[in-house]
Design an enzyme around this catalytic site. Structure first.
Site, PDB file in Angstrom:
ATOM      1  N   CYS A   1     -13.736   3.650  11.048  1.00  0.00           N
ATOM      2  CA  CYS A   1     -12.822   3.923  12.088  1.00  0.00           C
ATOM      3  C   CYS A   1     -13.444   4.675  13.382  1.00  0.00           C
ATOM      4  CB  CYS A   1     -11.753   4.914  11.468  1.00  0.00           C
ATOM      5  SG  CYS A   1     -10.487   5.578  12.523  1.00  0.00           S
TER       6      CYS A   1
ATOM      7  N   CYS B   1     -11.431  12.117  13.595  1.00  0.00           N
ATOM      8  CA  CYS B   1     -10.708  13.080  12.613  1.00  0.00           C
ATOM      9  C   CYS B   1     -11.452  13.771  11.615  1.00  0.00           C
ATOM     10  CB  CYS B   1      -9.434  12.464  12.134  1.00  0.00           C
ATOM     11  SG  CYS B   1      -8.384  11.456  13.332  1.00  0.00           S
TER      12      CYS B   1
ATOM     13  N   CYS C   1     -10.866  13.241   7.751  1.00  0.00           N
ATOM     14  CA  CYS C   1     -10.913  11.853   7.173  1.00  0.00           C
ATOM     15  C   CYS C   1     -12.390  11.267   6.798  1.00  0.00           C
ATOM     16  CB  CYS C   1     -10.374  10.865   8.200  1.00  0.00           C
ATOM     17  SG  CYS C   1      -9.993   9.179   7.542  1.00  0.00           S
TER      18      CYS C   1
ATOM     19  N   CYS D   1       3.338   1.134   1.300  1.00  0.00           N
ATOM     20  CA  CYS D   1       2.853   1.883   2.487  1.00  0.00           C
ATOM     21  C   CYS D   1       1.626   0.871   2.828  1.00  0.00           C
ATOM     22  CB  CYS D   1       2.485   3.199   2.475  1.00  0.00           C
ATOM     23  SG  CYS D   1       3.966   4.115   1.730  1.00  0.00           S
TER      24      CYS D   1
ATOM     25  N   CYS E   1       6.572   0.443   4.581  1.00  0.00           N
ATOM     26  CA  CYS E   1       6.310   1.187   5.644  1.00  0.00           C
ATOM     27  C   CYS E   1       4.870   0.908   6.159  1.00  0.00           C
ATOM     28  CB  CYS E   1       6.311   2.628   5.098  1.00  0.00           C
ATOM     29  SG  CYS E   1       5.763   4.108   6.322  1.00  0.00           S
TER      30      CYS E   1
ATOM     31  N   CYS F   1       8.311   8.351   9.448  1.00  0.00           N
ATOM     32  CA  CYS F   1       7.594   9.132   8.577  1.00  0.00           C
ATOM     33  C   CYS F   1       6.708   9.941   8.954  1.00  0.00           C
ATOM     34  CB  CYS F   1       7.165   8.281   7.355  1.00  0.00           C
ATOM     35  SG  CYS F   1       6.135   8.950   6.090  1.00  0.00           S
TER      36      CYS F   1
ATOM     37  N   ARG G   1       7.507  14.211   0.529  1.00  0.00           N
ATOM     38  CA  ARG G   1       6.650  13.569  -0.337  1.00  0.00           C
ATOM     39  C   ARG G   1       5.302  14.369  -0.723  1.00  0.00           C
ATOM     40  NH1 ARG G   1       5.560   8.220   2.335  1.00  0.00           N
ATOM     41  NH2 ARG G   1       7.686   8.192   2.035  1.00  0.00           N
TER      42      ARG G   1
END
Length: 380
Positions: A65, A69, A72, A109, A142, A202, A272
């Site tokens: 990526c 972040c 992550c 998801c 999702c 979400c 969740r």
């Protein structure tokens, strides 16, 4: 405790607690923990009964990526030894999704690493959604693909997506400390794009990144204002090779207080229990089911979770039931199927309890063949 009575009353009326009340939940002592769980559990049962929705993650593209972040394992510069691969083909993703559905998942998801999808990526994911829906017609899908640009949310909706996930993660005031390659406002904009396109939003948070109680209150109140249908609560998994690898700040008790606070602030929303539950709640996971009404089944994006069968056994042993595809998750006032509340009818519960006889579990009984009277080492 007057605080808890007040919060229960407000939760049953869908009334927002004050910031001071929410902060007070986080400040309760371990001695009061079971009282806090019991109080928030009343609110949970009012709107969701004893049902637990199962969700299943399919990581469509892992690692590499370009975003930075700090939390992550897939971030730019991450040295975490995770799986790295490019896009799964639609049939591969559909096969992975089918395993989750077979395990009881109501929602799949679809997640892909990256800043956000290109139009070609949206085409690719649209084909994947269609493949999953063709194979499992009742399953919810999702998508979680990062920051969206104009028209992409609408295209995903047309392809059959039911929801879109994009978490706020932490408070606006501290967001710049965990990433520099995009902004908090970018995340809010993507959630709002999804809502405008008719997708169920979400959006949730990550706890345990070194944030203050005030930061947690800020992000949860911001989520309440944003009004997503589901709020995933993640607990940081401090991967070796990431900037937050040393952030081991959570105890099981702290994690439960955070979940209780989220339930009080978002009483009628699908809360969740997401990544990190096995790491930080550990043997206290069953208590969390009294606070949340949704969990992920099996593994996460880059880390392994509790065995799926163990999840199902945990839910049953705690006195809860898996939510079926024929049941609407949300109360009617949020677009669901329950007229005023989704709680259990006490008379019906009593009848069911009287009729149900536990199945024999001979697999749990083992004859001792170690320790005293044997040549084998004792279990100690």
């Amino acid at each position: 405790m007057d605080l808890l009575n007040t919060l229960v009353d407000k939760g049953l009326r869908r009334e927002l607690p004050t910031r001071e009340e929410a902060l007070a939940v986080l400040a309760t002592s371990d001695d009061d923990l079971l009282d806090v769980v019991a109080a928030a559990g009343k609110v949970r049962r009012q709107w969701f009964g004893r049902r637990v929705k199962l969700n299943y993650l399919v990581n469509l593209k892992s690692g590499l990526c370009p975003e930075d972040c700090s939390y992550c394992s897939q971030r730019l510069g991450s040295k975490a030894e995770i799986l790295k691969y490019t896009w799964l083909k639609p049939d591969e993703a559909s096969k992975a999704a089918a395993a989750g559905v077979a395990g009881g998942a109501k929602r799949v998801c679809l997640v892909a690493s990256g800043r956000g999808p290109t139009d070609r990526d949206v085409d690719r994911v649209s084909k994947t959604i269609e493949a999953i829906k063709d194979q499992n017609g009742d399953v919810e899908v999702c998508a979680c693909l990062g920051l969206l640009s104009g028209g992409q949310a609408e295209r995903l909706r047309e392809a059959g997506a039911d929801a879109y996930n994009h978490n706020l993660n932490t408070s606006e005031s501290t967001y710049g400390k965990i990433t520099s390659t995009h902004t908090y406002a970018d995340r809010v904009d993507t959630v709002q794009q999804a809502q405008a396109a008719g997708l169920s939003a979400c959006s949730g948070l990550i706890a345990g990144m070194g944030e203050s109680d005030e930061d947690l209150i800020d992000v949860v109140f911001a989520l309440r204002d944003l009004d997503p249908d589901s709020v995933p609560v993640n607990f940081l998994i401090p991967f070796e090779g990431t900037p937050l690898a040393e952030e081991w700040n959570l105890t099981p008790q702290r994690a439960l207080r955070i979940l209780a606070m989220v339930r009080f602030v978002c009483p009628d929303v699908e809360v969740r229990l997401a990544g990190g539950r096995e790491v930080h709640l550990r043997t206290m996971q069953p208590l969390a089911l009294h606070l949340v009404n949704s969990i992920f089944l099996g593994d996460y994006l880059t880390s392994e979770g509790q065995a799926g069968q163990s999840d199902l056994e945990m839910i049953a042993d705690a006195g809860f039931e898996v939510e079926g595809t024929d049941t609407t998750t949300l109360p009617q006032h949020r677009g669901g199927g329950c007229a005023s509340a989704c709680g259990d009818d006490p008379a019906e519960v009593e009848t069911q309890a009287a009729a149900e006889v536990p199945a024999a579990r001979t697999d749990l009984v083992s004859v001792r063949r170690r320790g005293a009277g044997t040549d084998l080492a004792p279990n100690a």
